[in-house]
Scaffold this motif. Structure first.
Motif, PDB file in Angstrom:
ATOM      1  N   THR A  19     -21.142 115.978 123.322  1.00  0.00           N
ATOM      2  CA  THR A  19     -20.639 115.280 122.126  1.00  0.00           C
ATOM      3  C   THR A  19     -20.557 116.232 120.937  1.00  0.00           C
ATOM      4  OG1 THR A  19     -21.636 113.230 122.910  1.00  0.00           O
ATOM      5  CG2 THR A  19     -21.062 113.321 120.567  1.00  0.00           C
ATOM      6  N   ALA A 184     -18.966 106.294 119.853  1.00  0.00           N
ATOM      7  CA  ALA A 184     -17.803 107.156 120.110  1.00  0.00           C
ATOM      8  C   ALA A 184     -18.018 108.458 119.360  1.00  0.00           C
ATOM      9  CB  ALA A 184     -16.543 106.475 119.631  1.00  0.00           C
ATOM     10  N   ARG A 185     -17.452 109.540 119.889  1.00  0.00           N
ATOM     11  CA  ARG A 185     -17.685 110.852 119.291  1.00  0.00           C
ATOM     12  C   ARG A 185     -17.311 110.873 117.803  1.00  0.00           C
ATOM     13  NH1 ARG A 185     -15.264 116.416 119.014  1.00  0.00           N
ATOM     14  NH2 ARG A 185     -17.096 117.744 119.035  1.00  0.00           N
ATOM     15  N   SER A 186     -16.252 110.143 117.467  1.00  0.00           N
ATOM     16  CA  SER A 186     -15.782 110.149 116.069  1.00  0.00           C
ATOM     17  C   SER A 186     -16.803 109.556 115.102  1.00  0.00           C
ATOM     18  CB  SER A 186     -14.465 109.382 115.979  1.00  0.00           C
ATOM     19  OG  SER A 186     -14.646 108.080 116.515  1.00  0.00           O
ATOM     20  N   GLU A 187     -17.782 108.820 115.638  1.00  0.00           N
ATOM     21  CA  GLU A 187     -18.796 108.200 114.781  1.00  0.00           C
ATOM     22  C   GLU A 187     -19.867 109.207 114.348  1.00  0.00           C
ATOM     23  OE1 GLU A 187     -18.854 104.869 113.725  1.00  0.00           O
ATOM     24  OE2 GLU A 187     -16.802 105.030 114.492  1.00  0.00           O
ATOM     25  N   TYR A 188     -19.913 110.339 115.026  1.00  0.00           N
ATOM     26  CA  TYR A 188     -20.949 111.326 114.703  1.00  0.00           C
ATOM     27  C   TYR A 188     -20.403 112.401 113.787  1.00  0.00           C
ATOM     28  CZ  TYR A 188     -23.542 109.178 118.529  1.00  0.00           C
ATOM     29  OH  TYR A 188     -24.193 108.284 119.319  1.00  0.00           O
ATOM     30  N   LYS A 189     -21.261 112.861 112.918  1.00  0.00           N
ATOM     31  CA  LYS A 189     -20.879 113.989 112.061  1.00  0.00           C
ATOM     32  C   LYS A 189     -21.066 115.263 112.878  1.00  0.00           C
ATOM     33  CE  LYS A 189     -21.836 116.185 107.688  1.00  0.00           C
ATOM     34  NZ  LYS A 189     -22.933 116.495 106.757  1.00  0.00           N
TER      35      LYS A 189
END
Lengths: 379, 275
Positions: A19, A184-189
């Motif tokens: 991720t 989802a990956r987009s939720e992580y900084k």
């Protein structure tokens, strides 16, 4: 959408590394960390990444550093004896300011020790294992969910500060399976290292004109530069000029310590009114959590301080606790490593430091911590 | 051998180099650059890596993607660089102690793996930078600072070691026969797979001084007189071979290269959704 999975700690490292954008793993098999290598061997090709099992521990981290210099996010994983072998190259990554994540699943030592039993005896090795003065970042998760989170943070910090970051887990949380919520990956900084904005002919890999952490160009993109493990100036070439060496040493220290506030992570439970605060981390913190709840039922005002960022150490966090608590009980699966740091932190206050530790391969149970709390509180 | 074209591969502002007068490392470095020039390698796509010791200082003088790593471990970094970005041409320069003592394990495994890296061993039979201690290639009976009564350890034969470990290109040259050295280094760099080039070098300061060859020309003579072409080597008697070594290309074969193998057998398989 949140996905819920049942994962071991080592599985969570793999999922989180992918991720975070990890594209390279170089390693060597060692219990109890091998599942990380196995997972990376399977997962990396799925994201067009590279996995290589090298001839030894030193080679595993060496290859990862090399890969990082081409711009790939890279990692390696190991355990106690392998961690000892990797120290040479941890120093190299610190000196060359090369981003890298190292997972050390702690097991019993010294030497081969107890390969399949837990310990927390590498806290000091993580801090001082490589020679020379240096700063680096060490994170100590206590659950599988937190391993997931901190693995991503380890990559982020490593890329942001151009420093090796160590994720220090232990055999218990590495092999334990827990429910993990994955977004989802987009939720992580996700942080990627800064690339140079200057023209190649004006690029210097250690130029601090625009900040303490200079951008790092990947090999092969027109920015030709030199990196050495020798002390060097802003151009990357060796120097033994005392003024320049001092400047380098101080910057390597300050780029971490001056930014500490951005990653001074810890957890406090029921600390505000506590007479006794247990200091525990990793798997041991889980027992401590239960023990303080039980103590409260026995009318003992107990709290918990759990360092999440182990190094740089949160001296000021402990010092604050020492102003109100009468006593701090350090609990760890070793013969007293964090204990010494807590003593340094509380020096000059009236707060007393007590210790419960063992290094026999057994987890410290809530009952043992409870008994110790009663004993030191004279109940 | 004078070739102006190699100057633009040098970081001329880093010169003069640190090597002693009479040291062969400069001769070998120039040969590497002539090879790079002949192959018209893009300096932006070329990475030169080294370990620790006198040879370790080579990359610093070269205007490319350069890395001066730890003692004996340069091949591990080189492996990571090449594997992560196979488009780069990777050249690893090492010393004899560097490659064969502390780095021996990395060396044999790089040979076995057959990753497309050119390993050039500057073999001066001694630890020069640390003060003339005996190395894994110091001849028996030679003197060294840690062999004050003469060396009793037999040396490695780098060519046999590399061949046995699986390198797909193995050659030996010497710092005196420069035309041959140029030829084999160029061949080694263009070879697809792990190439090993041993160059018999000279260290008048640390080896020569202790072994009655303190003048640079004496050491070059010593190396030159020991070198025998492979063809001649196969014709002379065992007695005549005493104290000499064959030079030339010993192995030049094709075997699946590591990065290509990973690409073909793992990455493409995964892309096609195969197990």
């Amino acid at each position: 959408m949140t996905k819920i999975e049942l994962l071991s700690g080592n599985d969570a490292v793999v999922k989180a590394a992918i991720t975070a954008g990890c594209k390279f793993y170089g390693g060597y098999p060692i219990t109890p960390s091998s599942e990380i290598a196995e997972g990376m061997a399977k997962e990396l090709p799925q994201v067009n990444g590279k996995f290589i099992q090298m001839e030894d521990e030193i080679a595993g981290i060496g290859a990862s550093i090399g890969a990082s210099l081409t711009g790939a996010k890279a990692m390696t994983a190991t355990s106690g004896p392998g961690f000892s072998l990797k120290q040479e190259h941890i120093g190299y990554a610190i000196m060359g300011e090369i981003p890298l994540v190292i997972v050390n699943v702690m097991r019993g030592g010294p030497s081969t020790g107890m390969p399949t039993y837990p310990a927390q005896s590498d806290v000091m090795q993580a801090r001082w294992g490589t020679h020379g003065d240096h700063e680096l970042i060490v994170l100590t998760p206590c659950s599988v969910q937190e391993i997931f989170k901190l693995t991503i943070e380890a990559f982020n910090l490593s890329e942001k500060y151009r420093v090796p970051v160590i994720l220090l887990t232990d055999e218990i949380i590495a092999h334990m399976r827990e429910k993990v919520e994955i977004e989802a990956r987009s939720e992580y900084k996700i942080i990627d290292r800064a690339k140079p904005t200057v023209e190649p002919e004006n690029y210097n890999p250690f130029d601090t004109k625009h900040g303490m952490v200079p951008p790092l160009a990947p090999y092969g993109e027109g920015y030709r530069f030199h990196i050495t493990g020798l002390t060097h100036d802003h151009t990357g070439f060796p120097t033994s000029n005392p003024d320049l060496v001092e400047k380098l040493q101080e910057r390597l220290r300050d780029k971490i310590l001056d930014n500490k506030k951005y990653f001074n992570w810890y957890e406090e439970r029921m600390v505000d009114d506590a007479d006794i605060v247990v200091v525990a981390y990793g798997a041991t913190a889980r027992s401590a959590m239960r023990a303080i709840k039980d103590a409260r039922l026995n009318n003992i005002k107990a709290g918990l301080y759990r360092p999440i960022t182990m190094w740089p150490f949160g001296y000021e966090n402990i010092k604050k606790i020492a102003k109100t608590a009468k006593m701090i009980l350090v609990v760890e699966m070793n013969l007293g490593q964090v204990k010494g740091e807590v003593e340094r932190a509380v020096a000059g206050t009236k707060c007393k430091v007590k210790f419960l530790g063992k290094a026999n391969g057994e987890l410290i149970t809530p009952a043992e911590i409870g008994t110790k709390i009663m004993e030191v509180m004279n109940v | 051998m004078y070739n102006e074209n190699i100057f633009h591969y040098l970081r001329t502002n880093k010169l003069p180099h640190i090597w002693c007068p009479g040291c062969a490392h400069g001769i070998i470095t120039a040969s590497i650059l002539r090879g790079i020039d002949k192959l018209k390698l893009d300096k932006n796509k070329t990475s030169v890596i080294s370990g620790i010791g006198c040879s370790g200082r080579t990359p610093g003088y070269l205007d490319m993607n350069t890395l001066h790593t730890t003692h004996g471990r340069s091949l591990t970094f080189a492996t990571g660089i090449k594997f992560a970005n196979p488009k780069l041409t990777v050249i690893d320069v090492m010393g004899d102690g560097d490659a064969l003592a502390i780095g021996g394990n990395h060396f044999i495994h790089a040979c076995r793996r057959n990753i497309d890296i050119t390993a050039i061993i500057f073999n001066n039979n001694i630890y020069g930078m640390t003060g003339g201690q005996y190395s894994p290639t110091t001849p028996v009976n030679a003197y060294a600072s840690t062999a004050p009564y003469g060396n009793v350890e037999p040396p490695f034969d780098i060519v046999k070691l590399a061949t046995g470990a699986g390198a797909t290109f193995v050659a030996r040259g010497d710092a005196f026969h420069v035309a041959l050295m140029d030829k084999i280094i160029e061949q080694a760099i263009s070879h697809k797979g792990f190439s090993v080039v041993e160059i018999m070098a000279t260290c008048p300061t640390q080896f020569g001084r202790r072994n009655k060859m303190k003048e640079p020309y004496q050491m070059l003579d010593f190396v030159a007189n020991m070198a025998v072409s492979i063809k001649k080597w196969n014709e002379i008697s065992e007695e005549e071979k005493e104290g000499k070594f064959p030079v030339g290309v010993f192995v030049d074969e094709t075997r699946s290269e590591y990065c290509e193998s990973y690409e073909e057998n793992i990455l493409k398989k995964v892309q096609r959704g195969e197990k």
